[in-house]
Design a protein around this motif. Structure first.
Motif, mmCIF file in Angstrom:
data_model
loop_
_atom_site.group_PDB
_atom_site.id
_atom_site.type_symbol
_atom_site.label_atom_id
_atom_site.label_comp_id
_atom_site.label_asym_id
_atom_site.label_seq_id
_atom_site.Cartn_x
_atom_site.Cartn_y
_atom_site.Cartn_z
ATOM 1 N N THR A 34 40.673 -75.024 43.944
ATOM 2 C CA THR A 34 41.560 -76.101 45.264
ATOM 3 C C THR A 34 41.916 -75.301 46.115
ATOM 4 O OG1 THR A 34 43.031 -75.837 43.650
ATOM 5 C CG2 THR A 34 42.007 -77.330 42.741
ATOM 6 N N ILE A 35 43.008 -75.529 46.429
ATOM 7 C CA ILE A 35 43.791 -75.090 48.266
ATOM 8 C C ILE A 35 44.474 -73.572 47.487
ATOM 9 C CG2 ILE A 35 44.831 -75.549 49.560
ATOM 10 C CD1 ILE A 35 43.451 -78.632 50.532
ATOM 11 N N LYS A 36 45.439 -74.495 45.990
ATOM 12 C CA LYS A 36 46.277 -73.113 45.716
ATOM 13 C C LYS A 36 45.907 -72.663 44.828
ATOM 14 C CE LYS A 36 49.156 -77.162 43.984
ATOM 15 N NZ LYS A 36 49.970 -77.735 42.983
ATOM 16 N N ALA A 61 46.711 -68.563 46.265
ATOM 17 C CA ALA A 61 46.826 -67.913 45.983
ATOM 18 C C ALA A 61 46.145 -66.435 45.952
ATOM 19 C CB ALA A 61 46.771 -68.423 43.991
ATOM 20 N N VAL A 62 44.451 -66.525 46.189
ATOM 21 C CA VAL A 62 44.056 -65.447 46.204
ATOM 22 C C VAL A 62 44.364 -64.605 47.584
ATOM 23 C CG1 VAL A 62 41.161 -64.577 46.438
ATOM 24 C CG2 VAL A 62 42.249 -66.449 45.127
ATOM 25 N N LEU A 63 44.348 -65.416 48.300
ATOM 26 C CA LEU A 63 44.534 -65.331 49.713
ATOM 27 C C LEU A 63 46.237 -64.372 49.903
ATOM 28 C CD1 LEU A 63 44.133 -67.735 52.705
ATOM 29 C CD2 LEU A 63 43.160 -65.215 52.094
ATOM 30 N N ASP A 64 47.299 -64.720 49.053
ATOM 31 C CA ASP A 64 48.851 -64.234 49.158
ATOM 32 C C ASP A 64 48.493 -62.598 48.410
ATOM 33 O OD1 ASP A 64 49.315 -66.494 50.546
ATOM 34 O OD2 ASP A 64 50.348 -67.462 48.377
ATOM 35 N N GLN A 65 48.034 -62.975 47.089
ATOM 36 C CA GLN A 65 47.435 -61.689 47.081
ATOM 37 C C GLN A 65 47.087 -60.653 47.286
ATOM 38 O OE1 GLN A 65 45.324 -62.082 42.875
ATOM 39 N NE2 GLN A 65 45.583 -60.156 42.395
ATOM 40 N N VAL A 66 46.194 -60.732 48.420
ATOM 41 C CA VAL A 66 45.143 -59.709 48.807
ATOM 42 C C VAL A 66 46.223 -59.351 50.167
ATOM 43 C CG1 VAL A 66 43.254 -59.688 50.307
ATOM 44 C CG2 VAL A 66 42.822 -60.490 48.381
ATOM 45 N N THR A 67 47.284 -60.226 51.247
ATOM 46 C CA THR A 67 48.134 -60.259 51.715
ATOM 47 C C THR A 67 49.397 -58.738 51.386
ATOM 48 O OG1 THR A 67 47.532 -62.230 52.311
ATOM 49 C CG2 THR A 67 49.401 -61.261 53.412
#
Length: 208
Positions: free
Chosen positions: A164-166, A170-176
């Motif tokens: 899903t988009i969430k 979440a994955v992008l926020d963690q990597v960032t």
């Protein structure tokens, strides 16, 4: 003989006409001598009228011209006939060279060094195709059309199916966050080093 310009011109014309008679009219030696006698006697080849344009030599000069033609053209008349009439065979001199091309690996020759041959020639004529491609082609041929079609369908599927988009956010926020935290810690370390350096300088100034 100290010829004048006109005498030189007539002498060269006489030589050219004798060679023309030999090369084009195929005159024999006797006919050429007879023709020369007629010209030098100012009678012309047709015997019908005098050729006044040749009346430029004295008797001594005419005898010298005849002597010259005797030892040059008439003495080697057969040689001139051979030069103009006989066909000569063209001899082509050449050397045959045999080049032995390096064969692929597995034969009597070792693999060529990369430094001894250009990459284009090696990759085009010598290098064997990769084994992975041949094996994959063999496997594709062994498999049926249904299996290959199913594999193509699975490869064509979107890899993000099921997320899903969430989840993606979440994955992008963690990597960032991981990247930003690493950058922040590096900046803080550099700032701390600079701060310690400035404090040391301030202490030295105070003591001074």
């Amino acid at each position: 003989m100290e010829f004048s310009v006109i005498q030189y011109s007539k002498f060269m014309t006489l030589l050219d006409m004798l060679l023309h008679n030999l090369r084009t009219l195929h005159m024999s030696l006797e006919d050429s001598i007879k023709w020369l006698g007629e010209v030098m006697a100012e009678t012309g080849p047709s015997h019908s009228q005098k050729n006044e344009e040749w009346n430029v030599f004295t008797i001594k000069q005419a005898n010298a011209v005849i002597d010259y033609l005797k030892i040059s053209l008439f003495q080697h008349y057969k040689l001139y006939e051979f030069l103009f009439y006989s066909t000569r065979e063209e001899i082509v001199i050449g050397t045959e060279q045999v080049l032995e091309v390096v064969k692929p690996s597995g034969g009597l020759f070792p693999d060529p060094l990369e430094e001894g041959i250009s990459f284009d020639i090696y990759s085009t004529f010598i290098e064997t195709p990769p084994k992975l491609d041949t094996e994959m082609k063999g496997l594709d041929q062994e498999q049926g059309p249904e299996e290959s079609q199913s594999e193509a369908n699975t490869l064509a599927m979107d890899p993000l199916v099921g997320f899903t988009i969430k989840d993606i956010k979440a994955v992008l926020d963690q990597v960032t966050d991981d990247i930003v935290i690493g950058i922040q810690t590096e900046i803080n370390e550099k700032l701390q080093i600079q701060e310690e350096a400035f404090n040391a300088r301030i202490e030295k100034l105070k003591k001074a």
